[in-house]
Write a protein that holds these residues in place. Sequence first.
Motif, short mmCIF file in Angstrom:
data_model
loop_
_atom_site.label_atom_id
_atom_site.label_comp_id
_atom_site.label_asym_id
_atom_site.label_seq_id
_atom_site.Cartn_x
_atom_site.Cartn_y
_atom_site.Cartn_z
N VAL A 76 71.21 -74.38 17.58
CA VAL A 76 70.96 -75.77 17.97
C VAL A 76 70.17 -76.50 16.89
O VAL A 76 69.24 -75.94 16.31
CB VAL A 76 70.15 -75.80 19.30
CG1 VAL A 76 69.67 -77.19 19.63
CG2 VAL A 76 70.99 -75.25 20.45
N LEU A 77 70.59 -77.74 16.60
CA LEU A 77 69.77 -78.62 15.76
C LEU A 77 69.14 -79.64 16.69
O LEU A 77 69.83 -80.36 17.40
CB LEU A 77 70.64 -79.34 14.73
CG LEU A 77 71.09 -78.55 13.51
CD1 LEU A 77 72.04 -79.39 12.67
CD2 LEU A 77 69.91 -78.11 12.67
N ASP A 78 67.82 -79.67 16.63
CA ASP A 78 67.03 -80.51 17.52
C ASP A 78 66.74 -81.82 16.77
O ASP A 78 66.12 -81.78 15.70
CB ASP A 78 65.73 -79.70 17.74
CG ASP A 78 64.88 -80.24 18.83
OD1 ASP A 78 65.28 -81.22 19.45
OD2 ASP A 78 63.81 -79.64 19.06
N MET A 79 67.20 -82.95 17.31
CA MET A 79 67.00 -84.23 16.61
C MET A 79 65.93 -85.04 17.34
O MET A 79 66.16 -85.46 18.48
CB MET A 79 68.29 -85.06 16.60
CG MET A 79 69.58 -84.27 16.59
SD MET A 79 70.11 -83.90 14.95
CE MET A 79 70.74 -85.47 14.49
N MET A 112 72.28 -81.16 18.55
CA MET A 112 73.61 -80.81 18.07
C MET A 112 73.75 -79.32 18.36
O MET A 112 73.00 -78.51 17.79
CB MET A 112 73.72 -81.07 16.57
CG MET A 112 73.91 -82.55 16.23
SD MET A 112 73.83 -82.84 14.47
CE MET A 112 75.31 -82.01 13.90
N ASP A 113 74.68 -78.98 19.26
CA ASP A 113 74.71 -77.63 19.80
C ASP A 113 76.00 -76.91 19.37
O ASP A 113 77.10 -77.29 19.80
CB ASP A 113 74.63 -77.74 21.34
CG ASP A 113 74.43 -76.39 21.99
OD1 ASP A 113 74.56 -75.37 21.29
OD2 ASP A 113 74.17 -76.37 23.20
N TYR A 114 75.85 -75.87 18.56
CA TYR A 114 77.03 -75.12 18.10
C TYR A 114 77.72 -74.38 19.24
O TYR A 114 78.85 -73.94 19.10
CB TYR A 114 76.63 -74.12 17.00
CG TYR A 114 76.41 -74.77 15.64
CD1 TYR A 114 77.46 -75.00 14.77
CD2 TYR A 114 75.14 -75.18 15.23
CE1 TYR A 114 77.27 -75.60 13.54
CE2 TYR A 114 74.94 -75.78 14.00
CZ TYR A 114 76.01 -75.98 13.15
OH TYR A 114 75.82 -76.58 11.93
N ASN A 115 77.00 -74.21 20.39
CA ASN A 115 77.60 -73.51 21.53
C ASN A 115 78.82 -74.22 22.09
O ASN A 115 79.59 -73.63 22.86
CB ASN A 115 76.57 -73.35 22.66
CG ASN A 115 75.57 -72.26 22.30
OD1 ASN A 115 75.95 -71.12 22.06
ND2 ASN A 115 74.31 -72.64 22.24
N GLY A 139 84.66 -69.39 20.85
CA GLY A 139 85.05 -68.33 19.91
C GLY A 139 83.86 -67.70 19.22
O GLY A 139 82.70 -68.00 19.52
N LYS A 140 84.18 -66.81 18.28
CA LYS A 140 83.15 -65.98 17.63
C LYS A 140 82.23 -66.80 16.69
O LYS A 140 81.07 -66.46 16.51
CB LYS A 140 83.89 -64.91 16.81
CG LYS A 140 82.99 -63.96 16.05
CD LYS A 140 83.78 -62.85 15.40
CE LYS A 140 82.90 -61.92 14.59
NZ LYS A 140 83.67 -60.89 13.88
#
Length: 435
Positions: free
Chosen positions: A72-75, A90-93, A97-98
């Motif tokens: 996660v990028l916390d803005m 901004m959440d990569y989750n 997928g892998k």
Amino acid sequence: MKTDVFIGGGGIGGLTLALKLAQRGVQVILAERMAAKAPTYKGELLQPKSMQVFDELGVFEQICNRSNEIKVLDMLELSSSLQVKDQSFMDYNVLPGKYNAAYMMHHEELKSVILNAACEYDNFKYLKGTACKGYGYKTAVLQKGTEKFEVEAEFFFGAEGRSSVTRKAMDVEVKQTTYNHHFLTVTFPRAKDFTDGKIISTYNRFLGLFPLPDDQVRSVYLIPPGDYKQLKEKPISHFHKLYTDLAPIVDGYVQQLSDWKKIQLMIPVMYHANSYVKGNKAIIGDACHAVHPMAGEGMNMAIQDADILGELAADMFEQKKMHASNLKWYENVRYKRADHVIQLSHLAALAYSFPFKPVSYIRQRTFERMEEDPILHFKQMLNVSGLGMWKENVRDRFIQGGIMPVRMKELPKDRKELKYYTPEDDYPWKTEGLK
Ligand SMILES: Cc1cc2nc3c(=O)[nH]c(=O)nc-3n(C[C@H](O)[C@H](O)[C@H](O)COP(=O)(O)OP(=O)(O)OC[C@H]3O[C@@H](n4cnc5c(N)ncnc54)[C@H](O)[C@@H]3O)c2cc1C
């Protein structure tokens, strides 16, 4: 000396390309002008698509083990009195997928993982402390110390970064755009539990914090151009305060920087060469494009260029289809992708470029809406990840601007995955055929 492929430059791009070719049995000679590790900071954030490339190259585990995973990028947007006014993520989750995280790894360490992997192949030769000076007829002209020699090859790939001699030999020009700001950049210790990225801004200040492994954090702090010299004349406590004002989490850590020596100036630039290929030469990475570092994409573009060009050249050798015009497949795949990432990074840079309160308000609103609207959030993360491309449309812009309501419905996993690049998108010549 004679080889199949000559590569100029042993940065991340050149090394990834060399590893890819070496693994496919292509003879490779790579010349790197530096004899020791580079003293300057460079890109350290690995996006999901780069991790997919490294997985295919068999170094995924090694990289994961030596990186800090960022989910996660916390803005954070702060008020003039430095209170948190707004927070979004901004959440990569949201990426199925892998490959649903970014990884921070020390740049020189990443280079050594790739170089060591390439050195396991007898068909790879690494010429350290050797500069490519230019090209003769079917040769690269190299210099090590006072000794000059030539390497003959079928193909010559330039990965020499911003001042690429291969680009010059190809007579390809780049027009550089500069920005109204520079950055201070430095790595220093961090708290153990500070592992997610943070972007902290006020209407006129910006600090990016990206945790590295070994309890360290890489930072970038925006300054007006020309301020670096004056800043360095101030006591180091002034620098500490710039950081602790915005990020109390670094208090007690940033003070471990006891002078200005390690704090470097980073000048962002943007350019995109109009062509990546000419005859039997091609350029990758910073040799053909530079992006503003805001979106953390520069190194990833070099890795992703290397993947496409490496796969293509290896297929050409394997199928004995050596016509240089085949190299255009690389440009066909990579050019539009790179262009999109350059525009994204440029927009992200503009969002922080103007020190006015209305700009800060619009930025905050846009990020808020992006996080609330699952489609906007997915699009943003997909485009940043490199796993696919899904451009924003007029409706998206209206939602961001607050003119239309946010969509509440989550996108199902299979619809998201439809937006990922397929092997046919990455390597179209495999189905369409080489000449
Ligand atoms: C100072 C600086 C700071 C940066 N900071 C960030 C950042 O914070 N975040 C981010 O995302 N991106 C950053 N970038 C961008 C990112 O590091 C690059 O996009 C990425 O490293 C590009 O990889 P590359 O392999 O194409 O080129 P490079 O990493 O530049 O590698 C080129 C290599 O070629 C060698 N070389 C050059 N000329 C010759 C020659 N004639 N013969 C032989 N070898 C040669 C060089 O020594 C170098 O090792 C930064 C770039 C620079 C220049």
